[in-house]
Design a protein around this motif. Structure first.
Motif: not given
Length: 835
Positions: A309-316, A361-373, A318-324
């Motif tokens: 889901e878009p952040k509350d501040a980015d809903i509009e 419509g989402f950027k950086n929607a998925i993140i692979g990362k190393t587990a914290p030590t 998102y509706k306009k087609g901008e990546l959020v």
């Protein structure tokens, strides 16, 4: 108010808390058993139960450990909330493994159940086990109540409330229950459950079991225990005087495992569901809906997907087609036990999906990362249900898988533990060797360099992540690529050899050495179908207030893409459409397989050289020769599916054209011609003496198995039945009689040429004749009642008998004559009616 509600919700009552001074002189209640209403529990003052000795942690439940006792505080805000319980193996010994089912490894899921805590009468707290198989949505309608009344959910556990605690600020009340017996026991909700049968787990050994730890977090509580059971070890091994031997069937043996049980609070408001569609491949959760059809019922499927889901501040925006960026991205950690050199490739395989989510419509929607030590985050745990991970398993199993845990109310994916088995590297090595060895010099050895293996791991990672995102295998995707485009360097390097990494299309085995195609045109990658499928499943439709309103919009999206076959989905479960196959590429299996066989022949010429390892045996030579054989067998299977095949194109009523259509007669004939050239004409290239002298394999068994397999599949009753049905609809189709005539022409050529028949061809002819005789003999499984098959088979036997009798006088080779006389005897026996 019209909202999705669980059927059990109306049937669950919230009892009135009884007087705290009720008589304490009562028999103790046993968890899991209901208590008669006349016996009333007597809660004690909070301080008498939760003493100064308590070690307390606060989270979903407030957990108190007092010596050997464990108490949970259940806040009233948790009552009647849906809670998911998931149990997993945290540690297991080799004696727990089932290599066939690929289970028994650390991280494997055992059981999952949805429950609800409910305040009962007489100071009881109940746990109900919930089911979602039948639903009614509209609580204002009579149907809702009727369905609810017919689906009362069972009370699985009952607890005495030991004490109550009221917060003076919030005025919220918590009930204290004793979880000790549950944690130390073998309750099906919290531990193995129905998985016991899969593992052969039997009698629980309480004296050899204990609690390791309980940790609680904001939305989940994690229980880690050591459990010991007796297990029948019929297929296990034991050592007797240093010699491995099977344990006798049924002999019980203790097995000890470490289990992790996650208790996870599900969202109070379920994510808006999205209905599944056969034209886009998603895993789905099914239930019976009593509302959709007022004159009946309908089985409904909702797709399984993560909540983005878009952040509350980015809903509009998102509706306009901008990546959020989403409120909560999908984060997948890499198991800390993973060999370090492979971690960057696994992370890249995860992050490769970012481009697909941009279509939604989402950027950086998925993140692979190393587990914290432990130094970075001492509380991080692979077993914490809030953490999704790609789990490394030191296993000989050559595989990987991408399971996930879902909220059954909406299909929302809660978390994933993707399995990466160590020996997957052997599997991808062997695939790449036999499919790309002719065109990539780096594939021509038994130990790949780390960069090549890393890239192979990357594509496996992407494929399994696709599953955990909800995507099914798309076995039809690769059929959208014209075979000759697979040899077009510019085209295939720009577009890939298949539009979906969710296909089992592996590598571009069609490309020839002279095409000079680089790895980018050989490897699979996330393609156009994958991006489209993520868009279809994850793009929000703000104007649709519920799943029903989404249906026409989603249908239009699919229809708009339907003209381009690169967006087509083909199920892995289809047995009749030759476009939906595993391990194939290209739009014509005959042409693709001819190219593939050319490359296999090139590999065979160098197999002893490319498999050589100093100071080693010829084991790898034998293994890779088997891999070449297996690849050749796959090509034959791809071709065979065209004979008697039927195309299946799922459509909505708004789409023109047939859903079912028979494979054209010319294509079926082309497939039969391929079988004649590549299989029935003995493929002597696959029985190279230079190799068999070192492996000891039998050339007769190798070739006979290829030919026999082809004939068995051609004479399959389901295939023949489809061909007979197709002929009834269209007399111009490729008929069963056409297949019989072609086989007669291909397999019995020597009756015309009068040449000696080789041992390979004698075996082929014998097998062919046996298949026909099996049709005309009574009580055989191949007989299709009410069809012309029996008469067709008898006519073929009579025809063959005439041909053999005519040919025999001109044949002087002794073995050939003996063989043909034997065949005459078989025919006469089959045609003789006894009784």
């Amino acid at each position: 108010m019209n909202k999705i509600a669980l059927l059990t919700f109306l049937s669950l009552g919230i009892g009135v808390v009884a007087n705290a001074q009720e008589a304490a002189n009562r028999p103790p209640a046993t968890p899991g058993q209901a208590v008669p209403a006349t016996l009333k529990a007597a809660p004690k003052p909070y301080k008498d139960i939760i003493t100064a000795k308590a070690k307390t942690t606060v989270g979903l439940f407030t957990v108190h450990k007092i010596e050997d006792k464990v108490y949970f505080e259940i806040a009233d805000s948790i009552l009647n909330r849906d809670i998911l319980i998931v149990s997993r193996l945290a540690k297991a010994g080799a004696d727990m493994r089932n290599t066939t089912a690929m289970t028994g490894y650390a991280g494997d899921e055992l059981n999952q159940t949805v429950v609800r805590f409910e305040q009962g009468p007489n100071n009881k707290l109940f746990i109900r086990e919930l089911s979602y198989s039948e639903r009614s949505k509209d609580s204002t309608q009579a149907m809702f109540k009727a369905v609810s009344n017919s689906n009362v959910q069972p009370i699985a556990l009952a607890f005495d409330v030991k004490a109550y605690k009221k917060d003076s600020l919030t005025h919220r009340q918590t009930a204290v229950i004793d979880m000790t017996d549950i944690i130390n026991g073998d309750n099906d909700l919290f531990f193995f459950g129905s998985a016991k049968g899969k593992f052969g787990v039997g009698a629980y050994q309480a004296d050899k079991s204990y609690l390791l730890d309980v940790k609680t977090f904001p939305i989940n509580t994690e229980i880690k225990t050591v459990k010991t059971y007796f297990r029948a070890m019929g297929n296990a091994m034991q050592s007797t005087n240093g010699v491995a031997a099977p344990v006798p069937q049924g002999t019980p043996k203790p097995v000890t495992v470490e289990l992790n049980t996650s208790i996870v609070l599900l969202p109070q408001i379920p994510m808006q569901a999205r209905y599944a569609d056969d034209r886009v491949g998603y895993f789905s959760s099914d239930y019976t809906d009593f509302d959709i059809n007022q004159q009946g019922i309908k089985r409904v499927s909702v797709i399984e997907r993560w909540r983005l889901e878009p952040k509350d501040a980015d809903i509009e925006k998102y509706k306009k087609g901008e990546l959020v960026e989403p409120k909560k991205p999908i984060v997948i950690y890499i198991d800390p036990e993973t060999p370090a050199k492979w971690v960057p490739y696994l992370i890249q395989g995860i992050n490769d999906w970012r481009a697909a989510f941009e279509r939604a419509g989402f950027k950086n929607a998925i993140i692979g990362k190393t587990a914290p030590t432990p130094q970075e985050d001492p509380n991080w745990s692979l077993d914490d249900a809030r953490n999704s991970a790609l789990v490394y398993k030191p296993s000989s199993i050559p595989n990987a898988s991408g399971p996930h845990i879902t909220d059954p109310r909406s299909g929302e994916v809660i978390e994933t533990h993707i399995n990466w088995y160590h020996n997957i590297m052997k599997l991808v090595h062997d695939w790449y060797f036999v499919q790309a060895g002719a065109i990539d010099p780096k594939a021509r050895k038994m130990q790949f360099d780390d960069e090549l293996m890393g890239q192979l791991i990357r594509f496996v990672s992407s494929h399994e992540v696709g599953h955990t995102l909800g995507l099914l295998h798309n076995f039809g995707s690769s059929s959208s690529t014209p075979v000759e485009k697979l040899r077009d360097k510019a085209w295939v390097e720009a577009n890939g050899h298949t539009p979906s990494i969710m296909d089992y299309a592996r590598f571009n085995y069609v490309a020839q050495p002279e095409d000079n195609i680089s790895e980018i045109g050989i490897f699979p990658r996330i393609g156009e179908y994958d991006k489209w499928a993520i868009e279809w499943g994850y793009k929000l439709i703000p104007e649709a207030k519920n799943a029903d309103q989404e249906i026409p919009i989603l249908n239009k999206w699919i229809i708009a893409k339907s003209a381009d076959r690169r967006y087509w989905f083909g199920s892995e479960n289809n047995t009749e459409d030759p476009r939906m196959q595993s391990e194939d590429i290209g739009d014509n299996a005959m042409k693709a397989s001819d190219y593939g066989i050319k490359n296999l022949k090139r590999i065979m010429l160098h197999l002893p050289e490319w498999t050589r390892q100093d100071n080693e045996s010829y084991e790898e030579l034998q293994n890779m020769h088997e891999q070449v054989f297996n690849q050749f067998s796959r090509y034959i299977g791809h071709v065979l599916k065209n004979v008697g095949g039927r195309y299946v194109d799922s459509k909505s009523v708004e789409q023109a054209g047939a859903v079912y259509s028979v494979v054209p007669a010319a294509t079926q004939k082309e497939a039969m011609d391929f079988l004649n050239r590549q299989v029935f004409t003995p493929p002597l290239w696959v029985v190279d003496k230079r190799i068999l002298d070192y492996t000891g394999s039998s050339p007769i068994e190798i070739i006979t198995s290829l030919q026999e397999s082809a004939l068995v599949r051609l004479f399959n009753g389901t295939r023949i039945n489809r061909m007979l049905a197709a002929e009834a609809m269209d007399p111009t189709t490729y008929k069963v009689t056409d297949m019989f005539n072609d086989l007669d022409k291909y397999i019995w050529t020597e009756l015309v040429t009068k040449k000696p028949i080789s041992i390979y061809r004698r075996n082929l002819q014998r097998s062919h004749l046996d298949k026909i005789c099996a049709i005309v003999k009574p009580a055989t499984t191949l007989v299709i009642r009410g069809s012309d098959l029996n008469s067709i088979a008898k006519a073929e036997l009579i025809h063959l008998r005439v041909k053999i009798r005519r040919a025999l006088p001109a044949i002087h080779d002794t073995q050939t004559r003996d063989h043909l006389n034997d065949m005459l005897g078989k025919i006469d026996a089959a045609l003789t009616i006894k009784g």
